[in-house]
Design a protein around this motif. Structure first.
Motif, short mmCIF file in Angstrom:
data_model
loop_
_atom_site.label_atom_id
_atom_site.label_comp_id
_atom_site.label_asym_id
_atom_site.label_seq_id
_atom_site.Cartn_x
_atom_site.Cartn_y
_atom_site.Cartn_z
N LEU A 82 0.35 41.37 107.13
CA LEU A 82 -1.08 41.15 107.34
C LEU A 82 -1.56 41.83 108.61
O LEU A 82 -2.63 42.46 108.63
CB LEU A 82 -1.37 39.64 107.42
CG LEU A 82 -1.25 38.85 106.11
CD1 LEU A 82 -1.24 37.35 106.40
CD2 LEU A 82 -2.40 39.19 105.16
N SER A 83 -0.79 41.71 109.68
CA SER A 83 -1.18 42.32 110.96
C SER A 83 -1.32 43.83 110.84
O SER A 83 -2.22 44.43 111.43
CB SER A 83 -0.13 41.97 112.02
OG SER A 83 -0.47 42.55 113.26
N ALA A 84 -0.45 44.45 110.05
CA ALA A 84 -0.53 45.90 109.86
C ALA A 84 -1.83 46.30 109.17
O ALA A 84 -2.27 47.45 109.30
CB ALA A 84 0.67 46.37 109.04
N ARG A 85 -2.44 45.38 108.46
CA ARG A 85 -3.71 45.61 107.77
C ARG A 85 -4.90 45.08 108.56
O ARG A 85 -6.03 45.07 108.06
CB ARG A 85 -3.69 44.93 106.41
CG ARG A 85 -2.73 45.55 105.41
CD ARG A 85 -3.39 46.69 104.69
NE ARG A 85 -2.64 47.14 103.54
CZ ARG A 85 -3.18 47.79 102.52
NH1 ARG A 85 -4.47 48.01 102.50
NH2 ARG A 85 -2.43 48.20 101.51
N GLY A 86 -4.66 44.59 109.77
CA GLY A 86 -5.73 44.05 110.58
C GLY A 86 -6.16 42.65 110.16
O GLY A 86 -7.29 42.23 110.46
N MET A 87 -5.28 41.93 109.46
CA MET A 87 -5.58 40.58 109.00
C MET A 87 -4.69 39.57 109.72
O MET A 87 -3.66 39.93 110.28
CB MET A 87 -5.39 40.47 107.48
CG MET A 87 -6.40 41.30 106.69
SD MET A 87 -6.22 41.14 104.89
CE MET A 87 -4.91 42.32 104.57
N ALA A 88 -5.12 38.30 109.70
CA ALA A 88 -4.43 37.26 110.46
C ALA A 88 -3.72 36.28 109.54
O ALA A 88 -4.10 36.10 108.38
CB ALA A 88 -5.44 36.51 111.33
N LEU A 89 -2.70 35.61 110.08
CA LEU A 89 -2.04 34.51 109.39
C LEU A 89 -2.14 33.27 110.26
O LEU A 89 -1.84 33.31 111.46
CB LEU A 89 -0.57 34.82 109.13
CG LEU A 89 0.26 33.67 108.54
CD1 LEU A 89 -0.23 33.31 107.13
CD2 LEU A 89 1.75 34.00 108.52
#
Length: 225
Positions: free
Chosen positions: A80-87
């Protein structure tokens, strides 16, 4: 909370005619085994997030007993982080790179102490509040610390049946009252809009800038909140 990890480690979603776009994917865990194909599941979740315009995933994995969930969440966090998204995931599963949810529904101890200790351990920037609305009835004494959960209707009915003074606990940052029933005494702990705001302000003062509330719990408080 429309999505789940289903049996066999497949991504499933509830039967709904329309799905919202944007926000976060609410993901629960209904897989009663180890996840067999972690990389495939991560890819499927990322694809769905991109398709729906989600900004990340909120993983409601609080009560899962399987030992592979931490490594799964860590891998998902990296993807997710590689796509600019958060967990966002529970504090009990502190996956590397994820934002950790700290529950505020205490029945003992100190909320400030809990937040300070957790911020010291993980960093306030990695934390978010799981702003739980407490409504519990405890018999006294209560060695287990576990009371009976109350619905809003049950709490109102109890307050009407046993009217008594209401006090504020600075340690728990919640309101409470007591009543007598039969030969015993009961302790009733509950939140309202005021106590939820105070918990949020406490967290902000410690550098925690994000909080989540479950809509069914606080729907009647929305005008005040």
């Amino acid at each position: 909370m429309a999505y789940a990890v289903g049996q066999g480690g497949c991504l499933t979603r509830c039967d709904a005619t329309a799905f919202p776009r944007g926000g976060l994917m609410g993901l629960s865990d209904r897989c009663t085994s180890l996840i067999p194909r972690v990389d495939a599941l991560c890819r499927t979740i990322i694809t769905e997030c991109v398709r729906r315009g989600f900004q990340g995933v909120l993983a409601d994995f609080e009560n899962n007993p399987y030992p592979d969930r931490l490594s799964f969440l860590a891998r998902l966090s990296a993807r997710l982080s590689a796509r600019g998204m958060a967990l966002y995931c529970p504090l009990s599963l502190p996956a590397e790179g994820a934002t950790l949810l700290v529950g505020t529904g205490l029945s003992g101890g100190s909320l400030r102490a809990l937040l300070e200790e957790t911020a010291c351990r993980y960093g306030a920037e990695r934390l978010a509040l799981d702003l739980e609305r407490v409504m519990m009835d405890f018999p006294l004494p209560c060695p287990s610390g576990c009371g009976t959960p109350l619905t809003r209707e049950e709490l109102l009915a109890l307050r009407e049946k046993h009217p008594s003074s209401v006090y504020f606990s600075r340690e728990l940052m919640a309101k409470y009252s007591t009543y007598s029933a039969g030969s015993g005494t009961h302790f009733v702990l509950f939140d309202d809009a005021e106590t939820l705001r105070q918990k949020a302000r406490l967290a902000q003062g410690l550098g925690i800038q994000t909080a989540f509330l479950m809509f069914p719990e606080i729907s009647d408080l929305l005008p005040e909140l």
